[in-house]
Design a protein around this motif. Structure first.
Motif, PDB file in Angstrom:
ATOM      1  N   PHE A   1       0.868  -1.192   0.000  1.00  0.00           N
ATOM      2  CA  PHE A   1       0.000   0.000   0.000  1.00  0.00           C
ATOM      3  C   PHE A   1       0.894   1.229   0.000  1.00  0.00           C
ATOM      4  O   PHE A   1       2.121   1.108   0.144  1.00  0.00           O
ATOM      5  CB  PHE A   1      -0.965   0.005   1.197  1.00  0.00           C
ATOM      6  CG  PHE A   1      -0.295  -0.177   2.526  1.00  0.00           C
ATOM      7  CD1 PHE A   1       0.447   0.840   3.096  1.00  0.00           C
ATOM      8  CD2 PHE A   1      -0.412  -1.381   3.225  1.00  0.00           C
ATOM      9  CE1 PHE A   1       1.059   0.675   4.325  1.00  0.00           C
ATOM     10  CE2 PHE A   1       0.208  -1.557   4.461  1.00  0.00           C
ATOM     11  CZ  PHE A   1       0.944  -0.524   5.004  1.00  0.00           C
TER      12      PHE A   1
ATOM     13  N   VAL B   1       9.933   0.284   4.258  1.00  0.00           N
ATOM     14  CA  VAL B   1       8.949   1.298   4.660  1.00  0.00           C
ATOM     15  C   VAL B   1       9.498   2.647   4.237  1.00  0.00           C
ATOM     16  O   VAL B   1      10.590   3.041   4.669  1.00  0.00           O
ATOM     17  CB  VAL B   1       8.677   1.259   6.182  1.00  0.00           C
ATOM     18  CG1 VAL B   1       7.690   2.345   6.591  1.00  0.00           C
ATOM     19  CG2 VAL B   1       8.169  -0.114   6.603  1.00  0.00           C
TER      20      VAL B   1
ATOM     21  N   LEU C   1      12.385   4.576   5.857  1.00  0.00           N
ATOM     22  CA  LEU C   1      12.217   4.705   7.309  1.00  0.00           C
ATOM     23  C   LEU C   1      12.761   3.481   8.030  1.00  0.00           C
ATOM     24  O   LEU C   1      13.349   3.578   9.094  1.00  0.00           O
ATOM     25  CB  LEU C   1      10.733   4.900   7.652  1.00  0.00           C
ATOM     26  CG  LEU C   1      10.091   6.149   7.030  1.00  0.00           C
ATOM     27  CD1 LEU C   1       8.581   6.138   7.216  1.00  0.00           C
ATOM     28  CD2 LEU C   1      10.693   7.414   7.650  1.00  0.00           C
ATOM     29  N   THR C   2      12.554   2.339   7.427  1.00  0.00           N
ATOM     30  CA  THR C   2      13.059   1.103   8.031  1.00  0.00           C
ATOM     31  C   THR C   2      12.931  -0.042   7.032  1.00  0.00           C
ATOM     32  O   THR C   2      12.235   0.086   6.020  1.00  0.00           O
ATOM     33  CB  THR C   2      12.285   0.760   9.335  1.00  0.00           C
ATOM     34  OG1 THR C   2      12.996  -0.246  10.051  1.00  0.00           O
ATOM     35  CG2 THR C   2      10.892   0.238   9.050  1.00  0.00           C
TER      36      THR C   2
ATOM     37  N   MET D   1       3.540  -4.583  10.245  1.00  0.00           N
ATOM     38  CA  MET D   1       3.313  -3.221   9.728  1.00  0.00           C
ATOM     39  C   MET D   1       1.822  -3.007   9.446  1.00  0.00           C
ATOM     40  O   MET D   1       1.064  -3.970   9.323  1.00  0.00           O
ATOM     41  CB  MET D   1       4.115  -2.963   8.443  1.00  0.00           C
ATOM     42  CG  MET D   1       3.727  -3.821   7.266  1.00  0.00           C
ATOM     43  SD  MET D   1       4.663  -5.407   7.295  1.00  0.00           S
ATOM     44  CE  MET D   1       4.217  -6.076   5.712  1.00  0.00           C
ATOM     45  N   GLY D   2       1.451  -1.737   9.322  1.00  0.00           N
ATOM     46  CA  GLY D   2       0.074  -1.400   8.998  1.00  0.00           C
ATOM     47  C   GLY D   2      -0.807  -1.214  10.217  1.00  0.00           C
ATOM     48  O   GLY D   2      -2.023  -1.056  10.108  1.00  0.00           O
ATOM     49  N   GLU D   3      -0.180  -1.224  11.407  1.00  0.00           N
ATOM     50  CA  GLU D   3      -0.967  -1.112  12.643  1.00  0.00           C
ATOM     51  C   GLU D   3      -1.323   0.331  12.974  1.00  0.00           C
ATOM     52  O   GLU D   3      -2.327   0.583  13.636  1.00  0.00           O
ATOM     53  CB  GLU D   3      -0.211  -1.769  13.809  1.00  0.00           C
ATOM     54  CG  GLU D   3       0.878  -0.934  14.474  1.00  0.00           C
ATOM     55  CD  GLU D   3       2.066  -0.617  13.560  1.00  0.00           C
ATOM     56  OE1 GLU D   3       2.141  -1.170  12.442  1.00  0.00           O
ATOM     57  OE2 GLU D   3       2.913   0.207  13.960  1.00  0.00           O
ATOM     58  N   ILE D   4      -0.482   1.286  12.521  1.00  0.00           N
ATOM     59  CA  ILE D   4      -0.702   2.694  12.916  1.00  0.00           C
ATOM     60  C   ILE D   4      -2.073   3.183  12.431  1.00  0.00           C
ATOM     61  O   ILE D   4      -2.867   3.717  13.219  1.00  0.00           O
ATOM     62  CB  ILE D   4       0.428   3.619  12.385  1.00  0.00           C
ATOM     63  CG1 ILE D   4       1.766   3.259  13.050  1.00  0.00           C
ATOM     64  CG2 ILE D   4       0.091   5.098  12.636  1.00  0.00           C
ATOM     65  CD1 ILE D   4       2.947   4.135  12.600  1.00  0.00           C
ATOM     66  N   ALA D   5      -2.356   2.968  11.164  1.00  0.00           N
ATOM     67  CA  ALA D   5      -3.636   3.429  10.603  1.00  0.00           C
ATOM     68  C   ALA D   5      -4.823   2.767  11.305  1.00  0.00           C
ATOM     69  O   ALA D   5      -5.856   3.406  11.511  1.00  0.00           O
ATOM     70  CB  ALA D   5      -3.683   3.180   9.101  1.00  0.00           C
TER      71      ALA D   5
ATOM     72  N   ASN E   1      -5.459   7.190   7.572  1.00  0.00           N
ATOM     73  CA  ASN E   1      -4.977   6.529   6.360  1.00  0.00           C
ATOM     74  C   ASN E   1      -3.523   6.102   6.579  1.00  0.00           C
ATOM     75  O   ASN E   1      -2.929   6.407   7.613  1.00  0.00           O
ATOM     76  CB  ASN E   1      -5.133   7.475   5.170  1.00  0.00           C
ATOM     77  CG  ASN E   1      -6.607   7.668   4.800  1.00  0.00           C
ATOM     78  OD1 ASN E   1      -7.488   7.348   5.601  1.00  0.00           O
ATOM     79  ND2 ASN E   1      -6.862   8.171   3.615  1.00  0.00           N
ATOM     80  N   ARG E   2      -2.948   5.405   5.621  1.00  0.00           N
ATOM     81  CA  ARG E   2      -1.584   4.896   5.763  1.00  0.00           C
ATOM     82  C   ARG E   2      -0.580   6.026   5.943  1.00  0.00           C
ATOM     83  O   ARG E   2      -0.592   6.990   5.169  1.00  0.00           O
ATOM     84  CB  ARG E   2      -1.197   4.063   4.536  1.00  0.00           C
ATOM     85  CG  ARG E   2      -2.052   2.836   4.321  1.00  0.00           C
ATOM     86  CD  ARG E   2      -1.973   1.870   5.477  1.00  0.00           C
ATOM     87  NE  ARG E   2      -2.654   0.614   5.205  1.00  0.00           N
ATOM     88  CZ  ARG E   2      -2.874  -0.308   6.145  1.00  0.00           C
ATOM     89  NH1 ARG E   2      -2.487  -0.123   7.390  1.00  0.00           N
ATOM     90  NH2 ARG E   2      -3.490  -1.426   5.829  1.00  0.00           N
ATOM     91  N   THR E   3       0.302   5.897   6.916  1.00  0.00           N
ATOM     92  CA  THR E   3       1.271   6.952   7.221  1.00  0.00           C
ATOM     93  C   THR E   3       2.585   6.780   6.455  1.00  0.00           C
ATOM     94  O   THR E   3       3.475   7.623   6.564  1.00  0.00           O
ATOM     95  CB  THR E   3       1.588   6.996   8.732  1.00  0.00           C
ATOM     96  OG1 THR E   3       2.227   5.748   9.098  1.00  0.00           O
ATOM     97  CG2 THR E   3       0.323   7.173   9.555  1.00  0.00           C
ATOM     98  N   ALA E   4       2.736   5.674   5.744  1.00  0.00           N
ATOM     99  CA  ALA E   4       3.964   5.433   4.977  1.00  0.00           C
ATOM    100  C   ALA E   4       3.636   4.477   3.828  1.00  0.00           C
ATOM    101  O   ALA E   4       2.546   3.910   3.774  1.00  0.00           O
ATOM    102  CB  ALA E   4       5.047   4.860   5.884  1.00  0.00           C
TER     103      ALA E   4
ATOM    104  N   VAL F   1       4.657   1.038   1.762  1.00  0.00           N
ATOM    105  CA  VAL F   1       5.283  -0.250   2.073  1.00  0.00           C
ATOM    106  C   VAL F   1       5.480  -1.045   0.779  1.00  0.00           C
ATOM    107  O   VAL F   1       4.528  -1.290   0.037  1.00  0.00           O
ATOM    108  CB  VAL F   1       4.451  -1.036   3.107  1.00  0.00           C
ATOM    109  CG1 VAL F   1       4.980  -2.465   3.270  1.00  0.00           C
ATOM    110  CG2 VAL F   1       4.457  -0.321   4.458  1.00  0.00           C
TER     111      VAL F   1
ATOM    112  N   ARG G   1       7.270   4.061  16.687  1.00  0.00           N
ATOM    113  CA  ARG G   1       7.459   4.340  15.254  1.00  0.00           C
ATOM    114  C   ARG G   1       6.997   5.736  14.871  1.00  0.00           C
ATOM    115  O   ARG G   1       7.468   6.310  13.896  1.00  0.00           O
ATOM    116  CB  ARG G   1       6.661   3.346  14.417  1.00  0.00           C
ATOM    117  CG  ARG G   1       7.284   1.990  14.402  1.00  0.00           C
ATOM    118  CD  ARG G   1       6.393   0.991  13.692  1.00  0.00           C
ATOM    119  NE  ARG G   1       7.136  -0.231  13.408  1.00  0.00           N
ATOM    120  CZ  ARG G   1       6.594  -1.343  12.926  1.00  0.00           C
ATOM    121  NH1 ARG G   1       5.306  -1.385  12.661  1.00  0.00           N
ATOM    122  NH2 ARG G   1       7.333  -2.391  12.704  1.00  0.00           N
TER     123      ARG G   1
END
Ligand SMILES: Nc1ncnc2c1ncn2[C@@H]1O[C@@H]2COP(=O)(O)O[C@H]2[C@H]1O
Ligand SMILES: Nc1ncnc2c1ncn2[C@@H]1O[C@@H]2COP(=O)(O)O[C@H]2[C@H]1O
Lengths: 137, 137
Positions: free
Chosen positions: B46, B65, B74-75, B83-87, B93-96, B98, B135
């Motif tokens: 995404f 990322v 970023l990493t 990954m994908g937990e922040i949103a 929405n997605r912050t980065a 991938v 993160r």
């Protein structure tokens, strides 16, 4: 609350053109599989080249299907339309970019359940497939 | 075949660092929810700004990322990372962006099941949350 939600879903499903005339059993089954998603103006659902895990049905709103560079609008999808089926059928990545114009309510059908539906309901599969092929022309 | 797949999933789950020391009941439950996805080199999972419906666990491979313009990495995520937990936590929405570097095997945990897990296993929720907050710094 869950019953109401389900009833609401059932009604939406009946408004999706490719589901016209399907039986109640199908409606009840697919309703269980659909997850509601709200898109806000300008939200990307996915972009050309992304990995594909789902297809989507439009309940309400206007959604733009764009070329990768976003310079050409291939179509605008509205209530009753669907998108994201090409990558699932072809086991490819996304062939276009999908972006919401205003607020949109859509339903997600995950790959796992998409495959169940396709196997169990060959006439529905055919209807989705035919629309899909016409889009690829 | 299904039993073998499940056994395989169970082993992967135990290798995910935040799941260290969890009990068998949890492993069996989450294994039922995970969908395998294969990423080929350069595949986008995404991108920044996309709508979020899932988080993902890395079974194998190297995943980058990136910032939205893809100029900064970023990493790099590897086996056992997620990954994908922040949103999902922030309902944003997605912050980065991938993107897979080579071939990667990952597992998808859909929002619906993510929410179940978070409610039922508050200590797991806390571990994911803590990593997530670090993160965002
Ligand atoms: N030319 C087109 N006209 C209408 N819809 C399209 C066209 N090309 C692609 N799409 C839709 O946009 C979607 C992008 O993701 P998919 O390739 O999975 O499935 C695609 C179709 O649902
Ligand atoms: N600075 C960062 N370091 C490591 N991972 C990140 C960083 N920023 C975002 N991510 C991950 O990239 C993901 C992008 O989608 P999400 O915002 O859902 O969740 C994000 C995190 O899992």
């Amino acid at each position: 609350k869950n019953d109401l939600q389900l009833e609401f879903k059932n009604r939406t499903i009946k408004h999706i053109s490719i589901f016209e005339g399907v039986d109640e059993k199908f409606v009840r089954e697919i309703a269980l599989y659909l997850t509601p998603i709200v898109l806000t103006p300008g939200d990307y659902l996915f972009r050309t080249g992304d990995v594909a895990n789902s297809m989507f049905f439009v309940k309400k709103g206007k959604i733009s299907v764009l070329t990768e560079d976003e310079k050409q609008e291939l179509t605008i999808l509205k209530s009753g339309d669907f998108m994201g089926e090409i990558a699932l059928f072809k086991k490819s990545n996304r062939t276009a970019t999908v972006k919401s114009i205003g607020y949109s309510d859509i339903y997600e059908l995950h790959k796992k359940e998409f495959e169940k539906v396709i196997k169990k309901y060959p006439d529905i599969a055919l209807r989705i497939k035919e629309k899909s092929i016409s889009r690829e022309q």
